[in-house]
Scaffold this active site. Sequence first.
Site, PDB file in Angstrom:
ATOM      1  N   LYS A 188       0.868  -1.185   0.000  1.00  0.00           N
ATOM      2  CA  LYS A 188       0.000   0.000   0.000  1.00  0.00           C
ATOM      3  C   LYS A 188       0.901   1.231   0.000  1.00  0.00           C
ATOM      4  O   LYS A 188       1.973   1.215   0.596  1.00  0.00           O
ATOM      5  CB  LYS A 188      -0.869   0.026   1.276  1.00  0.00           C
ATOM      6  N   GLY A 209     -23.705   2.934   3.886  1.00  0.00           N
ATOM      7  CA  GLY A 209     -22.932   3.390   2.737  1.00  0.00           C
ATOM      8  C   GLY A 209     -23.467   2.817   1.440  1.00  0.00           C
ATOM      9  O   GLY A 209     -23.400   1.610   1.221  1.00  0.00           O
ATOM     10  N   VAL A 210     -24.041   3.694   0.606  1.00  0.00           N
ATOM     11  CA  VAL A 210     -24.492   3.223  -0.713  1.00  0.00           C
ATOM     12  C   VAL A 210     -23.707   3.963  -1.803  1.00  0.00           C
ATOM     13  O   VAL A 210     -24.258   4.618  -2.668  1.00  0.00           O
ATOM     14  CB  VAL A 210     -26.032   3.350  -0.909  1.00  0.00           C
ATOM     15  N   VAL A 264     -19.774   0.277  -3.896  1.00  0.00           N
ATOM     16  CA  VAL A 264     -20.044  -1.106  -3.485  1.00  0.00           C
ATOM     17  C   VAL A 264     -21.457  -1.255  -2.918  1.00  0.00           C
ATOM     18  O   VAL A 264     -22.227  -2.134  -3.326  1.00  0.00           O
ATOM     19  CB  VAL A 264     -18.999  -1.576  -2.434  1.00  0.00           C
TER      20      VAL A 264
HETATM   21  P1  NAD Z   1     -17.421   4.943  -2.043  1.00  0.00           P
HETATM   22  O1  NAD Z   1     -16.652   6.140  -1.640  1.00  0.00           O
HETATM   23  O2  NAD Z   1     -17.906   4.841  -3.442  1.00  0.00           O
HETATM   24  O3  NAD Z   1     -18.670   4.743  -1.085  1.00  0.00           O
HETATM   25  C1  NAD Z   1     -18.632   4.914   0.292  1.00  0.00           C
HETATM   26  C2  NAD Z   1     -19.956   5.550   0.689  1.00  0.00           C
HETATM   27  O4  NAD Z   1     -20.014   5.592   2.113  1.00  0.00           O
HETATM   28  C3  NAD Z   1     -20.134   6.974   0.175  1.00  0.00           C
HETATM   29  O5  NAD Z   1     -21.376   7.079  -0.480  1.00  0.00           O
HETATM   30  C4  NAD Z   1     -20.066   7.827   1.440  1.00  0.00           C
HETATM   31  O6  NAD Z   1     -20.882   8.976   1.359  1.00  0.00           O
HETATM   32  C5  NAD Z   1     -20.587   6.843   2.476  1.00  0.00           C
HETATM   33  N1  NAD Z   1     -20.210   7.129   3.861  1.00  0.00           N
HETATM   34  C6  NAD Z   1     -19.059   7.650   4.352  1.00  0.00           C
HETATM   35  N2  NAD Z   1     -19.125   7.738   5.690  1.00  0.00           N
HETATM   36  C7  NAD Z   1     -20.342   7.245   6.049  1.00  0.00           C
HETATM   37  C8  NAD Z   1     -21.012   7.069   7.286  1.00  0.00           C
HETATM   38  N3  NAD Z   1     -20.446   7.435   8.435  1.00  0.00           N
HETATM   39  N4  NAD Z   1     -22.249   6.544   7.287  1.00  0.00           N
HETATM   40  C9  NAD Z   1     -22.860   6.187   6.127  1.00  0.00           C
HETATM   41  N5  NAD Z   1     -22.278   6.347   4.913  1.00  0.00           N
HETATM   42  C10 NAD Z   1     -21.037   6.866   4.881  1.00  0.00           C
HETATM   43  O7  NAD Z   1     -16.466   3.702  -1.671  1.00  0.00           O
HETATM   44  P2  NAD Z   1     -16.633   2.190  -2.182  1.00  0.00           P
HETATM   45  O8  NAD Z   1     -15.729   1.977  -3.334  1.00  0.00           O
HETATM   46  O9  NAD Z   1     -18.068   1.851  -2.275  1.00  0.00           O
HETATM   47  O10 NAD Z   1     -15.975   1.420  -0.961  1.00  0.00           O
HETATM   48  C11 NAD Z   1     -16.684   1.228   0.240  1.00  0.00           C
HETATM   49  C12 NAD Z   1     -15.848   0.402   1.195  1.00  0.00           C
HETATM   50  O11 NAD Z   1     -15.535  -0.836   0.598  1.00  0.00           O
HETATM   51  C13 NAD Z   1     -14.504   1.031   1.558  1.00  0.00           C
HETATM   52  O12 NAD Z   1     -14.172   0.677   2.898  1.00  0.00           O
HETATM   53  C14 NAD Z   1     -13.537   0.375   0.595  1.00  0.00           C
HETATM   54  O13 NAD Z   1     -12.226   0.373   1.106  1.00  0.00           O
HETATM   55  C15 NAD Z   1     -14.119  -1.013   0.546  1.00  0.00           C
HETATM   56  N6  NAD Z   1     -13.800  -1.758  -0.682  1.00  0.00           N
HETATM   57  C16 NAD Z   1     -14.067  -1.232  -1.902  1.00  0.00           C
HETATM   58  C17 NAD Z   1     -13.746  -1.964  -3.045  1.00  0.00           C
HETATM   59  C18 NAD Z   1     -14.023  -1.430  -4.432  1.00  0.00           C
HETATM   60  O14 NAD Z   1     -13.682  -2.107  -5.402  1.00  0.00           O
HETATM   61  N7  NAD Z   1     -14.656  -0.291  -4.580  1.00  0.00           N
HETATM   62  C19 NAD Z   1     -13.161  -3.237  -2.926  1.00  0.00           C
HETATM   63  C20 NAD Z   1     -12.927  -3.752  -1.657  1.00  0.00           C
HETATM   64  C21 NAD Z   1     -13.249  -3.007  -0.536  1.00  0.00           C
END
Ligand code: NAD
Length: 365
Positions: A87, A183-184, A187
């Site tokens: 990382k 969180g929507v 993912v």
């Molecule tokens: P994203 O930024 O697209 O979505 C995250 C969402 O969470 C956003 O809509 C944000 O407004 C919301 N959020 C932030 N704080 C919040 C809270 N306190 N309460 C409710 N909602 C809140 O990110 P993502 O790509 O969807 O990733 C989400 C999680 O999954 C992260 O932890 C990321 O590390 C993990 N992840 C993502 C992937 C990927 O391919 N995108 C793969 C593995 C793991």
Amino acid sequence: MAEEVGELAALELAAKLGHEEVILLHDRDSGLRGAIAIHDSTFGPSVGGTRMRVYPTYDDAVVDALRLARAMTYKATMVEMPYGGAKAVLVGDPSRDKTRALLVAYAKAVDRLAGRFFTGCDMGIEPRDLKVMQRHTKHLSHANEDSPIDTSYLAALGVFEGIAAASAVLGREFSSLHVAIQGVGAVGFHLARLLAEHGVHVTVADTDMARTRRAAREFEAQAVEPEAIYDVEADVFSPNAMGGILNDDTIARLKVQAIVGGANEQLLEPRHGEVLHSIGVLWGPDYVVNAGGLLSLLYETKQADEEAVVERVRLIGPRLADLWQRSHEEELPPGVVADRIVEERLALGRRAKSESVRRTKYEDD
Ligand code: NAD
């Protein structure tokens, strides 16, 4: 996977977590500051995203990289990918400090590692930044915006399969479940769609109210305020926003039988995995549940076609079921069982690697 840092300096933590190498980044002219943490390359080159954000201290930035890099090793090893974990963190406010010169200096630093480290997007680093970097290094993953594979969809599919596996353990009809999604974003939104398509009742919460409203409208989901998601009476809580959300306060409030979500580093401290186990809440270790995104790398590197990747992602369900079974039999938290599986595989891999180095040396002599 969260670690107690206590008074340990970042580099002492690197030794404690077993990191292979930590590269400190400093470029006078562009202002680049940061670190690349290479945790392990037993099974292949180390991969992991690059994150850019403001940290209270430089040590905090390195600690973040160290923890996330180790989690990548565990994730890749658990799904038997030919990669290790790494990382990178860049220190600064992306909206102010992320200049072209800084990205170029960083790309050159990545390139100097000659393929030992492949990186892609994480918080604060977007596909268009990778485009800038691409001119100076080819060691980038997920740099192709036109790829037919959507990593966040695959991450969501893994979470979906994990929830399906949990419903079997709980002895519940899948379509009768109620899932509370935190969180929507990328993912969480895909996950809400997959669940709704299978008749699962969904409650959603996001700090971005427009996203909450959109998910509620599209999936006939119930919407609650972000802080209220922990109090929803549901069968499954699915965290898909940020880390550290399973802690003393939230665990006391949650009224669910299982927790399966895509967010990284969900446990505030390792002991919270033990607390969940002791109160009979089924927890899917995050790096097992959310490996779908990483598996897409097999497609990108032409090691598997789209169908084969989806098949591998679908195995996340049976893998979790097996983990929960062992956790039940051995009376150990699933996170402890998962870590042990990974550590055994790594130990075997390291032994095989050093054997082969010894043999080569002997032949050379
Ligand atoms: P994203 O930024 O697209 O979505 C995250 C969402 O969470 C956003 O809509 C944000 O407004 C919301 N959020 C932030 N704080 C919040 C809270 N306190 N309460 C409710 N909602 C809140 O990110 P993502 O790509 O969807 O990733 C989400 C999680 O999954 C992260 O932890 C990321 O590390 C993990 N992840 C993502 C992937 C990927 O391919 N995108 C793969 C593995 C793991």
